[in-house]
Design a protein around this motif. Structure first.
Motif, PDB file in Angstrom:
ATOM      1  N   GLN A 151       0.767  -1.183   0.024  1.00 51.35           N
ATOM      2  CA  GLN A 151      -0.196  -0.104   0.002  1.00 51.35           C
ATOM      3  C   GLN A 151       0.907   1.110  -0.053  1.00 51.35           C
ATOM      4  N   HIS A 184     -10.065  -8.640   3.058  1.00 47.81           N
ATOM      5  CA  HIS A 184     -11.115  -7.576   3.065  1.00 47.81           C
ATOM      6  C   HIS A 184     -10.539  -6.338   3.022  1.00 47.81           C
ATOM      7  N   ASN A 185      -9.244  -6.008   2.976  1.00 52.68           N
ATOM      8  CA  ASN A 185      -8.626  -4.766   2.855  1.00 52.68           C
ATOM      9  C   ASN A 185      -8.747  -4.442   1.368  1.00 52.68           C
ATOM     10  N   THR A 186      -8.900  -3.203   1.135  1.00 54.87           N
ATOM     11  CA  THR A 186      -8.790  -2.607  -0.118  1.00 54.87           C
ATOM     12  C   THR A 186      -7.426  -2.824  -0.942  1.00 54.87           C
ATOM     13  N   LYS A 187      -7.184  -3.058  -2.218  1.00 57.88           N
ATOM     14  CA  LYS A 187      -5.883  -2.956  -2.599  1.00 57.88           C
ATOM     15  C   LYS A 187      -5.748  -1.670  -3.531  1.00 57.88           C
ATOM     16  N   SER A 188      -6.630  -0.868  -3.686  1.00 61.46           N
ATOM     17  CA  SER A 188      -6.540   0.253  -4.336  1.00 61.46           C
ATOM     18  C   SER A 188      -7.082   1.354  -3.622  1.00 61.46           C
ATOM     19  N   HIS A 190      -8.348   5.242  -3.139  1.00 60.41           N
ATOM     20  CA  HIS A 190      -8.993   6.303  -4.080  1.00 60.41           C
ATOM     21  C   HIS A 190      -7.975   7.679  -3.982  1.00 60.41           C
TER      22      HIS A 190
END
Length: 587
Positions: A151, A184-188, A190
Protein backbone atom coordinates in the motif's frame (compact mmCIF):
# COMPACT_ATOMS: atom_id res chain seq x y z
CA UNK A 1 -5.32 -23.75 10.14
CA UNK A 2 -1.54 -23.40 10.30
CA UNK A 3 0.87 -22.92 7.40
CA UNK A 4 4.43 -21.78 6.83
CA UNK A 5 4.91 -18.04 6.32
CA UNK A 6 6.91 -18.74 3.15
CA UNK A 7 3.92 -20.59 1.68
CA UNK A 8 1.43 -17.97 2.79
CA UNK A 9 3.62 -15.19 1.36
CA UNK A 10 3.54 -16.76 -2.10
CA UNK A 11 -0.21 -17.32 -1.87
CA UNK A 12 -0.63 -13.67 -0.84
CA UNK A 13 1.42 -12.47 -3.82
CA UNK A 14 -0.56 -14.70 -6.18
CA UNK A 15 -3.84 -13.32 -4.85
CA UNK A 16 -2.48 -9.81 -5.29
CA UNK A 17 -1.87 -10.49 -8.98
CA UNK A 18 1.93 -10.57 -8.88
CA UNK A 19 3.17 -12.40 -11.99
CA UNK A 20 6.96 -12.09 -11.67
CA UNK A 21 9.56 -11.89 -8.92
CA UNK A 22 13.13 -10.83 -9.66
CA UNK A 23 16.08 -11.85 -7.55
CA UNK A 24 18.90 -14.12 -6.52
CA UNK A 25 19.12 -16.98 -4.08
CA UNK A 26 20.82 -17.10 -0.70
CA UNK A 27 20.61 -19.25 2.39
CA UNK A 28 18.19 -16.75 3.99
CA UNK A 29 15.54 -16.84 1.23
CA UNK A 30 15.48 -20.41 -0.13
CA UNK A 31 12.38 -21.18 1.93
CA UNK A 32 10.60 -18.63 -0.28
CA UNK A 33 12.18 -20.03 -3.45
CA UNK A 34 11.01 -23.53 -2.58
CA UNK A 35 7.48 -22.21 -2.12
CA UNK A 36 7.73 -20.49 -5.51
CA UNK A 37 8.55 -23.71 -7.36
CA UNK A 38 4.91 -24.68 -7.93
CA UNK A 39 3.52 -21.16 -8.01
CA UNK A 40 1.95 -19.34 -10.97
CA UNK A 41 4.45 -16.56 -10.25
CA UNK A 42 7.54 -16.76 -12.45
CA UNK A 43 10.89 -16.24 -10.74
CA UNK A 44 13.40 -14.39 -12.91
CA UNK A 45 16.82 -15.57 -11.81
CA UNK A 46 19.74 -13.13 -12.11
CA UNK A 47 23.49 -13.25 -11.58
CA UNK A 48 23.68 -10.04 -9.54
CA UNK A 49 21.21 -8.30 -7.26
CA UNK A 50 21.74 -4.91 -8.94
CA UNK A 51 20.62 -6.53 -12.18
CA UNK A 52 17.52 -7.89 -10.41
CA UNK A 53 16.60 -4.46 -9.05
CA UNK A 54 17.07 -2.75 -12.43
CA UNK A 55 15.03 -5.43 -14.23
CA UNK A 56 12.28 -4.95 -11.65
CA UNK A 57 12.48 -1.19 -12.13
CA UNK A 58 12.05 -1.49 -15.92
CA UNK A 59 9.23 -3.99 -15.41
CA UNK A 60 7.33 -1.68 -13.04
CA UNK A 61 7.63 1.26 -15.44
CA UNK A 62 6.48 -0.70 -18.48
CA UNK A 63 3.71 -2.68 -16.75
CA UNK A 64 2.58 0.17 -14.49
CA UNK A 65 2.52 -2.20 -11.54
CA UNK A 66 4.54 -2.69 -8.39
CA UNK A 67 7.58 -4.91 -8.91
CA UNK A 68 8.80 -7.46 -6.37
CA UNK A 69 12.48 -8.16 -5.65
CA UNK A 70 13.71 -11.11 -3.57
CA UNK A 71 17.12 -10.63 -2.00
CA UNK A 72 19.55 -12.33 0.33
CA UNK A 73 20.91 -10.55 3.39
CA UNK A 74 24.16 -8.52 3.70
CA UNK A 75 26.03 -8.42 0.39
CA UNK A 76 22.87 -9.40 -1.50
CA UNK A 77 20.98 -6.46 -0.07
CA UNK A 78 23.86 -4.02 -0.59
CA UNK A 79 24.32 -5.26 -4.17
CA UNK A 80 20.67 -4.45 -4.84
CA UNK A 81 20.87 -1.05 -3.13
CA UNK A 82 21.95 0.92 -6.22
CA UNK A 83 19.06 -0.41 -8.29
CA UNK A 84 16.55 0.19 -5.49
CA UNK A 85 17.86 3.73 -4.95
CA UNK A 86 17.52 4.39 -8.68
CA UNK A 87 13.88 3.31 -8.50
CA UNK A 88 13.38 5.50 -5.43
CA UNK A 89 14.63 8.67 -7.09
CA UNK A 90 12.37 8.04 -10.09
CA UNK A 91 9.36 7.19 -7.87
CA UNK A 92 8.98 3.60 -9.10
CA UNK A 93 6.85 1.31 -6.89
CA UNK A 94 8.81 -1.73 -5.69
CA UNK A 95 8.60 -4.13 -2.75
CA UNK A 96 11.96 -5.60 -1.75
CA UNK A 97 11.70 -8.75 0.37
CA UNK A 98 15.05 -9.62 1.91
CA UNK A 99 16.18 -12.49 4.06
CA UNK A 100 17.84 -11.47 7.32
CA UNK A 101 19.88 -13.08 10.09
CA UNK A 102 18.00 -15.50 12.37
CA UNK A 103 16.16 -13.54 15.05
CA UNK A 104 17.44 -15.83 17.80
CA UNK A 105 21.05 -14.89 16.90
CA UNK A 106 20.72 -11.13 17.37
CA UNK A 107 23.84 -9.94 19.20
CA UNK A 108 26.03 -12.89 18.19
CA UNK A 109 27.07 -11.46 14.78
CA UNK A 110 25.94 -14.41 12.65
CA UNK A 111 27.11 -15.08 9.10
CA UNK A 112 27.03 -12.07 6.72
CA UNK A 113 25.40 -9.68 9.20
CA UNK A 114 26.22 -5.98 9.08
CA UNK A 115 26.27 -5.04 12.76
CA UNK A 116 29.04 -2.54 13.50
CA UNK A 117 26.62 -0.14 15.19
CA UNK A 118 23.60 -2.27 16.09
CA UNK A 119 22.39 -5.84 16.01
CA UNK A 120 19.73 -7.06 13.56
CA UNK A 121 19.77 -3.71 11.74
CA UNK A 122 20.48 -4.43 8.08
CA UNK A 123 17.18 -2.80 7.13
CA UNK A 124 18.62 0.56 8.22
CA UNK A 125 20.99 0.51 5.23
CA UNK A 126 17.98 1.29 3.03
CA UNK A 127 16.45 4.01 5.19
CA UNK A 128 17.91 6.98 3.22
CA UNK A 129 16.11 6.05 0.01
CA UNK A 130 13.12 3.73 0.55
CA UNK A 131 9.73 5.06 1.65
CA UNK A 132 9.92 2.74 4.65
CA UNK A 133 12.01 -0.17 5.86
CA UNK A 134 10.47 -2.82 8.12
CA UNK A 135 12.15 -5.56 10.11
CA UNK A 136 9.71 -8.36 10.92
CA UNK A 137 10.19 -9.17 14.59
CA UNK A 138 7.31 -11.64 15.06
CA UNK A 139 5.63 -14.11 12.71
CA UNK A 140 2.14 -12.85 13.50
CA UNK A 141 3.11 -9.33 12.36
CA UNK A 142 4.24 -10.42 8.91
CA UNK A 143 0.83 -10.39 7.15
CA UNK A 144 -0.03 -6.82 8.09
CA UNK A 145 3.51 -5.63 7.29
CA UNK A 146 3.50 -7.08 3.75
CA UNK A 147 0.05 -5.52 3.17
CA UNK A 148 1.27 -2.13 4.41
CA UNK A 149 4.37 -2.46 2.25
CA UNK A 150 2.42 -2.74 -0.99
CA UNK A 151 0.00 0.00 0.00
CA UNK A 152 2.81 2.43 0.83
CA UNK A 153 4.82 1.57 -2.29
CA UNK A 154 1.81 2.36 -4.50
CA UNK A 155 0.22 5.34 -2.74
CA UNK A 156 1.03 9.04 -2.84
CA UNK A 157 4.36 9.55 -4.54
CA UNK A 158 5.18 5.88 -5.28
CA UNK A 159 8.52 4.28 -4.51
CA UNK A 160 10.35 1.26 -3.10
CA UNK A 161 9.90 -0.22 0.37
CA UNK A 162 11.91 -2.90 2.16
CA UNK A 163 10.62 -5.82 4.22
CA UNK A 164 13.57 -7.46 6.00
CA UNK A 165 12.61 -10.94 7.25
CA UNK A 166 14.76 -13.01 9.64
CA UNK A 167 15.21 -16.34 7.91
CA UNK A 168 13.73 -18.31 10.80
CA UNK A 169 10.46 -16.38 10.45
CA UNK A 170 10.09 -17.53 6.83
CA UNK A 171 10.05 -21.09 8.21
CA UNK A 172 7.64 -20.52 11.08
CA UNK A 173 4.00 -21.54 11.04
CA UNK A 174 1.26 -18.95 11.28
CA UNK A 175 -2.50 -19.00 11.67
CA UNK A 176 -3.74 -18.54 8.08
CA UNK A 177 -6.66 -16.40 9.25
CA UNK A 178 -4.13 -13.57 9.75
CA UNK A 179 -3.52 -13.58 5.99
CA UNK A 180 -7.15 -14.27 5.10
CA UNK A 181 -8.35 -11.15 6.89
CA UNK A 182 -6.26 -9.10 4.45
CA UNK A 183 -8.69 -10.12 1.71
CA UNK A 184 -11.14 -7.64 3.22
CA UNK A 185 -8.71 -4.73 2.85
CA UNK A 186 -8.85 -2.66 -0.33
CA UNK A 187 -5.90 -3.06 -2.68
CA UNK A 188 -6.46 0.25 -4.44
CA UNK A 189 -6.85 3.61 -2.68
CA UNK A 190 -8.95 6.44 -4.06
CA UNK A 191 -6.66 9.35 -4.91
CA UNK A 192 -7.16 13.06 -4.26
CA UNK A 193 -8.47 15.27 -7.04
CA UNK A 194 -8.89 19.02 -7.52
CA UNK A 195 -11.97 21.00 -6.53
CA UNK A 196 -14.09 22.78 -9.14
CA UNK A 197 -13.35 26.30 -7.92
CA UNK A 198 -9.58 25.84 -8.04
CA UNK A 199 -9.82 24.20 -11.46
CA UNK A 200 -11.76 27.21 -12.80
CA UNK A 201 -9.18 29.59 -11.35
CA UNK A 202 -6.37 27.70 -13.07
CA UNK A 203 -8.11 27.47 -16.46
CA UNK A 204 -9.15 31.14 -16.41
CA UNK A 205 -5.59 32.11 -15.52
CA UNK A 206 -4.19 30.12 -18.44
CA UNK A 207 -6.80 31.47 -20.87
CA UNK A 208 -6.04 35.07 -19.89
CA UNK A 209 -2.27 34.63 -19.89
CA UNK A 210 -0.34 36.07 -22.85
CA UNK A 211 2.32 33.33 -23.01
CA UNK A 212 1.16 30.33 -20.97
CA UNK A 213 3.15 27.09 -20.98
CA UNK A 214 2.82 23.56 -19.60
CA UNK A 215 5.90 22.05 -18.00
CA UNK A 216 5.58 18.32 -17.31
CA UNK A 217 7.67 15.65 -15.65
CA UNK A 218 7.67 11.92 -15.08
CA UNK A 219 4.72 12.22 -12.72
CA UNK A 220 2.47 12.25 -15.80
CA UNK A 221 3.57 8.71 -16.65
CA UNK A 222 3.36 7.54 -13.04
CA UNK A 223 -0.24 8.75 -12.90
CA UNK A 224 -1.03 7.29 -16.34
CA UNK A 225 -2.30 10.74 -17.27
CA UNK A 226 -0.73 11.29 -20.70
CA UNK A 227 -4.02 11.08 -22.59
CA UNK A 228 -5.65 13.62 -20.28
CA UNK A 229 -2.65 15.92 -20.66
CA UNK A 230 -2.69 15.71 -24.46
CA UNK A 231 -6.41 16.51 -24.47
CA UNK A 232 -5.85 19.68 -22.42
CA UNK A 233 -2.82 20.75 -24.46
CA UNK A 234 -4.73 20.41 -27.73
CA UNK A 235 -7.91 22.04 -26.46
CA UNK A 236 -6.15 25.14 -25.12
CA UNK A 237 -3.34 25.21 -27.73
CA UNK A 238 -0.75 25.77 -25.02
CA UNK A 239 2.83 24.63 -25.72
CA UNK A 240 4.35 21.91 -23.55
CA UNK A 241 7.96 21.60 -22.46
CA UNK A 242 9.21 18.66 -20.43
CA UNK A 243 11.93 17.40 -18.15
CA UNK A 244 14.03 14.39 -19.12
CA UNK A 245 11.60 12.14 -17.24
CA UNK A 246 8.62 13.83 -18.90
CA UNK A 247 9.75 13.00 -22.43
CA UNK A 248 6.96 11.36 -24.40
CA UNK A 249 4.17 12.62 -22.13
CA UNK A 250 2.95 14.42 -25.26
CA UNK A 251 4.15 12.95 -28.53
CA UNK A 252 7.24 14.52 -30.05
CA UNK A 253 5.36 14.98 -33.33
CA UNK A 254 2.60 17.04 -31.68
CA UNK A 255 2.91 20.60 -33.04
CA UNK A 256 2.70 22.00 -29.50
CA UNK A 257 5.58 19.92 -28.08
CA UNK A 258 8.61 22.11 -27.47
CA UNK A 259 10.97 19.47 -26.07
CA UNK A 260 13.36 18.98 -23.18
CA UNK A 261 14.56 21.91 -21.10
CA UNK A 262 17.74 22.73 -19.24
CA UNK A 263 21.33 21.82 -19.91
CA UNK A 264 20.57 19.56 -22.88
CA UNK A 265 17.66 21.68 -24.05
CA UNK A 266 17.98 24.00 -27.02
CA UNK A 267 18.03 27.78 -26.72
CA UNK A 268 14.62 27.98 -28.40
CA UNK A 269 13.01 25.70 -25.79
CA UNK A 270 14.72 27.34 -22.83
CA UNK A 271 13.80 30.82 -24.08
CA UNK A 272 10.14 29.85 -24.43
CA UNK A 273 10.14 28.75 -20.78
CA UNK A 274 11.93 31.89 -19.64
CA UNK A 275 9.54 34.16 -21.56
CA UNK A 276 6.33 32.52 -20.28
CA UNK A 277 4.11 34.64 -18.05
CA UNK A 278 2.39 31.59 -16.50
CA UNK A 279 3.64 28.02 -16.26
CA UNK A 280 1.47 25.10 -15.16
CA UNK A 281 3.88 22.50 -13.80
CA UNK A 282 2.61 18.92 -13.60
CA UNK A 283 4.43 16.07 -11.86
CA UNK A 284 7.92 17.57 -11.90
CA UNK A 285 10.43 18.43 -9.21
CA UNK A 286 12.32 20.97 -11.37
CA UNK A 287 15.53 18.95 -11.17
CA UNK A 288 18.89 20.69 -11.47
CA UNK A 289 19.92 19.70 -15.01
CA UNK A 290 16.37 20.29 -16.32
CA UNK A 291 16.31 23.75 -14.72
CA UNK A 292 19.80 24.95 -15.67
CA UNK A 293 20.88 24.81 -12.01
CA UNK A 294 17.93 27.07 -11.15
CA UNK A 295 19.76 30.11 -12.53
CA UNK A 296 17.14 32.53 -13.89
CA UNK A 297 19.01 33.72 -16.98
CA UNK A 298 18.88 30.32 -18.70
CA UNK A 299 15.57 28.39 -18.46
CA UNK A 300 13.03 29.38 -15.79
CA UNK A 301 12.63 32.88 -14.38
CA UNK A 302 10.26 32.85 -11.38
CA UNK A 303 9.31 35.69 -10.88
CA UNK A 304 8.34 37.48 -13.12
CA UNK A 305 7.00 34.19 -14.54
CA UNK A 306 4.25 32.92 -12.24
CA UNK A 307 3.97 29.25 -11.32
CA UNK A 308 0.99 26.97 -10.85
CA UNK A 309 2.08 23.55 -9.62
CA UNK A 310 0.15 20.30 -9.21
CA UNK A 311 1.78 17.24 -7.65
CA UNK A 312 0.77 14.23 -5.59
CA UNK A 313 3.68 14.94 -3.23
CA UNK A 314 3.22 18.09 -1.08
CA UNK A 315 6.96 18.55 -0.47
CA UNK A 316 7.60 19.05 -4.19
CA UNK A 317 5.32 22.09 -4.40
CA UNK A 318 7.44 25.19 -4.04
CA UNK A 319 10.61 23.20 -3.40
CA UNK A 320 12.71 25.16 -5.90
CA UNK A 321 10.48 28.01 -7.13
CA UNK A 322 7.77 30.21 -5.53
CA UNK A 323 4.24 29.04 -6.35
CA UNK A 324 1.18 31.21 -6.91
CA UNK A 325 -1.28 28.26 -6.91
CA UNK A 326 -0.24 24.92 -5.43
CA UNK A 327 -2.43 21.82 -5.58
CA UNK A 328 -1.86 18.40 -4.04
CA UNK A 329 -3.67 15.94 -6.30
CA UNK A 330 -3.38 12.87 -8.46
CA UNK A 331 -2.59 14.15 -11.95
CA UNK A 332 -5.02 11.88 -13.77
CA UNK A 333 -7.86 13.00 -11.50
CA UNK A 334 -6.82 16.67 -11.65
CA UNK A 335 -6.47 16.73 -15.43
CA UNK A 336 -9.88 15.09 -15.84
CA UNK A 337 -11.43 17.97 -13.92
CA UNK A 338 -9.33 20.60 -15.71
CA UNK A 339 -10.42 19.21 -19.08
CA UNK A 340 -14.07 19.32 -18.11
CA UNK A 341 -13.77 22.90 -16.87
CA UNK A 342 -11.78 23.98 -19.94
CA UNK A 343 -14.50 22.66 -22.24
CA UNK A 344 -17.15 24.48 -20.21
CA UNK A 345 -15.29 27.80 -20.31
CA UNK A 346 -13.98 27.47 -23.88
CA UNK A 347 -16.35 25.04 -25.66
CA UNK A 348 -14.66 25.39 -29.05
CA UNK A 349 -11.13 25.41 -27.71
CA UNK A 350 -8.38 27.89 -28.56
CA UNK A 351 -6.20 28.13 -31.65
CA UNK A 352 -2.59 29.21 -31.88
CA UNK A 353 -1.51 28.33 -35.41
CA UNK A 354 1.28 30.91 -35.45
CA UNK A 355 2.94 29.31 -32.44
CA UNK A 356 2.49 25.82 -33.89
CA UNK A 357 4.21 26.90 -37.10
CA UNK A 358 7.03 28.46 -35.11
CA UNK A 359 7.57 25.23 -33.15
CA UNK A 360 7.46 23.08 -36.31
CA UNK A 361 9.91 25.41 -38.07
CA UNK A 362 12.32 25.27 -35.15
CA UNK A 363 12.04 21.48 -35.07
CA UNK A 364 12.99 21.35 -38.75
CA UNK A 365 15.84 23.79 -38.22
CA UNK A 366 17.26 21.64 -35.43
CA UNK A 367 16.91 18.49 -37.54
CA UNK A 368 18.69 20.20 -40.46
CA UNK A 369 21.54 21.26 -38.16
CA UNK A 370 22.16 17.58 -37.50
CA UNK A 371 21.94 16.38 -41.11
CA UNK A 372 25.68 16.52 -41.70
CA UNK A 373 26.14 14.09 -38.79
CA UNK A 374 23.14 11.91 -39.66
CA UNK A 375 24.39 11.41 -43.23
CA UNK A 376 28.06 11.03 -42.27
CA UNK A 377 29.40 7.68 -43.56
CA UNK A 378 32.56 7.74 -41.45
CA UNK A 379 33.39 4.96 -39.04
CA UNK A 380 33.40 4.94 -36.04
CA UNK A 381 29.88 6.27 -36.49
CA UNK A 382 28.53 9.62 -35.46
CA UNK A 383 26.14 9.21 -32.49
CA UNK A 384 23.53 11.31 -34.28
CA UNK A 385 23.42 8.79 -37.11
CA UNK A 386 23.07 5.88 -34.70
CA UNK A 387 20.06 7.52 -33.02
CA UNK A 388 18.48 8.50 -36.35
CA UNK A 389 18.71 4.98 -37.77
CA UNK A 390 17.40 3.37 -34.58
CA UNK A 391 14.36 5.64 -34.77
CA UNK A 392 13.84 4.82 -38.46
CA UNK A 393 13.83 1.08 -37.77
CA UNK A 394 11.69 1.01 -34.62
CA UNK A 395 7.88 1.01 -34.62
CA UNK A 396 6.26 4.02 -32.96
CA UNK A 397 5.30 2.03 -29.87
CA UNK A 398 8.68 0.37 -29.29
CA UNK A 399 10.27 0.65 -25.86
CA UNK A 400 13.67 2.29 -25.51
CA UNK A 401 15.87 2.08 -22.44
CA UNK A 402 18.90 4.27 -21.96
CA UNK A 403 21.84 4.31 -19.64
CA UNK A 404 23.84 7.51 -19.07
CA UNK A 405 25.94 9.60 -21.41
CA UNK A 406 25.22 10.19 -25.10
CA UNK A 407 22.48 7.57 -25.19
CA UNK A 408 20.50 9.33 -22.42
CA UNK A 409 21.25 12.95 -23.22
CA UNK A 410 21.00 12.50 -26.98
CA UNK A 411 17.73 10.59 -26.69
CA UNK A 412 16.27 13.31 -24.48
CA UNK A 413 17.32 16.00 -26.91
CA UNK A 414 16.90 14.57 -30.41
CA UNK A 415 15.22 11.14 -30.42
CA UNK A 416 11.46 11.37 -31.02
CA UNK A 417 9.22 9.45 -28.61
CA UNK A 418 5.64 8.98 -29.79
CA UNK A 419 3.97 6.92 -27.04
CA UNK A 420 3.96 7.97 -23.40
CA UNK A 421 5.98 5.74 -21.09
CA UNK A 422 8.02 4.05 -23.83
CA UNK A 423 11.36 5.62 -22.95
CA UNK A 424 12.85 4.31 -19.69
CA UNK A 425 15.79 6.30 -18.42
CA UNK A 426 17.56 6.68 -15.05
CA UNK A 427 16.57 10.24 -14.21
CA UNK A 428 17.09 11.11 -10.55
CA UNK A 429 20.05 8.83 -9.80
CA UNK A 430 21.47 8.76 -13.36
CA UNK A 431 22.70 5.24 -12.68
CA UNK A 432 25.28 3.76 -15.01
CA UNK A 433 24.25 0.16 -15.54
CA UNK A 434 20.47 0.76 -15.54
CA UNK A 435 19.68 0.54 -19.25
CA UNK A 436 20.75 -3.00 -20.13
CA UNK A 437 18.80 -4.85 -17.39
CA UNK A 438 15.83 -2.43 -17.44
CA UNK A 439 15.24 -3.52 -21.03
CA UNK A 440 14.69 -7.10 -19.85
CA UNK A 441 12.09 -5.86 -17.37
CA UNK A 442 10.31 -3.86 -20.07
CA UNK A 443 10.21 -6.86 -22.42
CA UNK A 444 8.91 -9.20 -19.70
CA UNK A 445 6.20 -6.64 -18.92
CA UNK A 446 5.35 -5.95 -22.58
CA UNK A 447 6.23 -9.14 -24.51
CA UNK A 448 4.48 -7.99 -27.69
CA UNK A 449 6.48 -4.77 -27.96
CA UNK A 450 9.91 -4.27 -29.53
CA UNK A 451 12.46 -3.36 -26.85
CA UNK A 452 15.85 -1.84 -27.66
CA UNK A 453 18.43 -0.73 -25.11
CA UNK A 454 20.72 2.14 -26.07
CA UNK A 455 23.73 1.86 -23.79
CA UNK A 456 27.36 2.91 -23.71
CA UNK A 457 30.27 0.51 -23.43
CA UNK A 458 30.91 1.79 -19.91
CA UNK A 459 27.31 1.16 -18.89
CA UNK A 460 27.01 -2.26 -20.50
CA UNK A 461 30.32 -3.26 -18.93
CA UNK A 462 28.86 -2.69 -15.47
CA UNK A 463 26.76 -5.85 -15.51
CA UNK A 464 27.27 -7.98 -18.64
CA UNK A 465 25.83 -10.95 -16.71
CA UNK A 466 22.45 -9.55 -17.71
CA UNK A 467 23.01 -11.70 -20.82
CA UNK A 468 22.79 -14.89 -18.75
CA UNK A 469 19.24 -14.05 -17.72
CA UNK A 470 18.35 -13.09 -21.31
CA UNK A 471 19.66 -16.41 -22.60
CA UNK A 472 18.05 -18.56 -19.90
CA UNK A 473 14.64 -16.92 -20.28
CA UNK A 474 14.97 -16.25 -24.04
CA UNK A 475 14.05 -12.60 -23.65
CA UNK A 476 14.32 -10.98 -27.11
CA UNK A 477 15.87 -7.62 -26.29
CA UNK A 478 18.31 -5.86 -28.64
CA UNK A 479 21.21 -4.02 -27.00
CA UNK A 480 22.89 -1.34 -29.10
CA UNK A 481 26.24 -0.65 -27.46
CA UNK A 482 27.35 2.85 -28.46
CA UNK A 483 31.01 2.08 -27.96
CA UNK A 484 33.47 4.96 -27.66
CA UNK A 485 36.06 3.09 -25.57
CA UNK A 486 35.56 5.53 -22.71
CA UNK A 487 33.39 7.01 -20.07
CA UNK A 488 32.83 9.49 -22.85
CA UNK A 489 30.79 12.28 -21.25
CA UNK A 490 33.16 12.52 -18.30
CA UNK A 491 36.18 12.35 -20.59
CA UNK A 492 34.84 15.35 -22.52
CA UNK A 493 34.28 17.27 -19.30
CA UNK A 494 37.72 16.54 -17.88
CA UNK A 495 39.45 17.39 -21.14
CA UNK A 496 37.58 20.69 -21.52
CA UNK A 497 38.19 21.92 -17.99
CA UNK A 498 41.40 20.29 -16.84
CA UNK A 499 43.22 19.46 -20.08
CA UNK A 500 43.46 15.74 -19.34
CA UNK A 501 41.43 12.55 -19.71
CA UNK A 502 43.04 10.68 -16.84
CA UNK A 503 40.90 7.81 -15.56
CA UNK A 504 38.21 8.17 -18.24
CA UNK A 505 39.55 6.35 -21.32
CA UNK A 506 39.88 2.60 -21.73
CA UNK A 507 43.47 1.77 -22.70
CA UNK A 508 45.90 -1.12 -22.50
CA UNK A 509 49.64 -0.51 -22.90
CA UNK A 510 48.83 2.97 -24.17
CA UNK A 511 46.49 1.73 -26.91
CA UNK A 512 42.70 2.01 -27.11
CA UNK A 513 41.10 -1.03 -25.52
CA UNK A 514 37.60 -2.50 -25.65
CA UNK A 515 36.26 -5.96 -24.94
CA UNK A 516 34.62 -7.62 -27.93
CA UNK A 517 31.03 -7.39 -26.71
CA UNK A 518 29.76 -9.47 -29.63
CA UNK A 519 32.00 -12.34 -28.57
CA UNK A 520 30.99 -11.88 -24.94
CA UNK A 521 27.36 -12.18 -26.01
CA UNK A 522 28.10 -15.39 -27.89
CA UNK A 523 29.85 -16.82 -24.84
CA UNK A 524 26.60 -16.31 -22.92
CA UNK A 525 24.60 -17.99 -25.69
CA UNK A 526 23.27 -14.72 -27.11
CA UNK A 527 23.73 -13.55 -30.69
CA UNK A 528 26.38 -10.88 -31.09
CA UNK A 529 27.16 -8.59 -34.02
CA UNK A 530 30.22 -6.37 -34.30
CA UNK A 531 29.58 -3.55 -36.77
CA UNK A 532 32.47 -2.85 -39.16
CA UNK A 533 31.09 0.10 -41.15
CA UNK A 534 28.36 2.73 -40.90
CA UNK A 535 26.43 1.08 -43.73
CA UNK A 536 26.19 -2.20 -41.79
CA UNK A 537 24.40 -0.81 -38.75
CA UNK A 538 20.83 -0.23 -39.92
CA UNK A 539 20.41 -3.61 -41.70
CA UNK A 540 21.93 -5.38 -38.68
CA UNK A 541 19.46 -3.68 -36.34
CA UNK A 542 16.49 -4.59 -38.55
CA UNK A 543 17.63 -8.20 -38.70
CA UNK A 544 18.16 -8.35 -34.94
CA UNK A 545 14.63 -7.09 -34.26
CA UNK A 546 13.09 -9.46 -36.81
CA UNK A 547 14.96 -12.45 -35.32
CA UNK A 548 12.93 -12.14 -32.10
CA UNK A 549 15.98 -13.23 -30.12
CA UNK A 550 18.26 -11.47 -27.65
CA UNK A 551 20.99 -9.76 -29.71
CA UNK A 552 23.96 -7.55 -28.84
CA UNK A 553 25.09 -5.04 -31.49
CA UNK A 554 28.50 -3.54 -30.75
CA UNK A 555 28.98 -0.37 -32.81
CA UNK A 556 32.02 1.88 -32.56
CA UNK A 557 31.04 5.53 -32.04
CA UNK A 558 33.03 8.74 -32.21
CA UNK A 559 33.60 10.28 -28.80
CA UNK A 560 32.02 13.68 -29.34
CA UNK A 561 29.91 15.57 -26.80
CA UNK A 562 26.14 15.89 -26.91
CA UNK A 563 25.60 19.41 -28.26
CA UNK A 564 24.10 21.86 -25.79
CA UNK A 565 23.28 25.53 -25.54
CA UNK A 566 22.01 25.08 -22.00
CA UNK A 567 23.65 25.58 -18.64
CA UNK A 568 24.73 23.47 -15.68
CA UNK A 569 26.49 25.08 -12.75
CA UNK A 570 29.11 22.32 -12.51
CA UNK A 571 30.77 24.07 -15.48
CA UNK A 572 31.22 27.22 -13.39
CA UNK A 573 32.63 25.16 -10.55
CA UNK A 574 35.28 23.70 -12.87
CA UNK A 575 36.01 26.86 -14.88
CA UNK A 576 34.47 30.03 -13.36
CA UNK A 577 33.32 32.67 -15.88
CA UNK A 578 34.71 30.77 -18.90
CA UNK A 579 31.50 29.32 -20.36
CA UNK A 580 33.26 26.00 -21.08
CA UNK A 581 31.18 22.84 -21.63
CA UNK A 582 32.51 19.62 -23.21
CA UNK A 583 34.99 18.85 -25.96
CA UNK A 584 35.45 15.90 -28.29
CA UNK A 585 37.98 13.31 -27.16
CA UNK A 586 39.92 10.95 -29.39
CA UNK A 587 39.68 7.57 -27.74
Amino acid sequence: MKDLISHQLIKYLENRGVEHIFGLCGHTNIAVLSALEKSSIKFINTRHEQIAAHIADGYARAKKETAVVLSHLGPGLTNAATGVANAALDSIPMVVIAGDVPSHYYGKHPHQEVNLHADGSQYEIYRPFVKRAWRVDRPDLFPEIIEKAFQLAESGNPGPVLVSVPMDIFSKEIDTTLFERLDHNTKSLHKPTIDEETAKTIIKTLINASKPLFYVGGGIMLADAAEELRELVDHLSIPVAHSLMGKGAVSDDNPLTLGMTGFWGTKFINDKCKEADYILALGTRFAEADSSSWESEYTFNFPPTKLIQIDIEPSEIGRNYPVEIGVVADLKQALTVLNRVAKELVPNGLQNDELKQEIIANREEFKNSNLKYITDNSFPMKPQRILEEVREVLPRDAYITTDVGWNKNGVGQQFPIYEAGTVLTPGGFATMGFGAPAALGAKIAQPDKVVVSLVGDGGFGQNPAVLATAAEENIPVVWVIMNNNAFGTIAGLEKAHFGTTFGTLFKKDGETYSPDFAQIAKAYGVEGVKIQSAEEFKPALKQAIESNKPVVIDVQMQNIPTPTSGHWNIMDIYSPNKKVHHVAVES
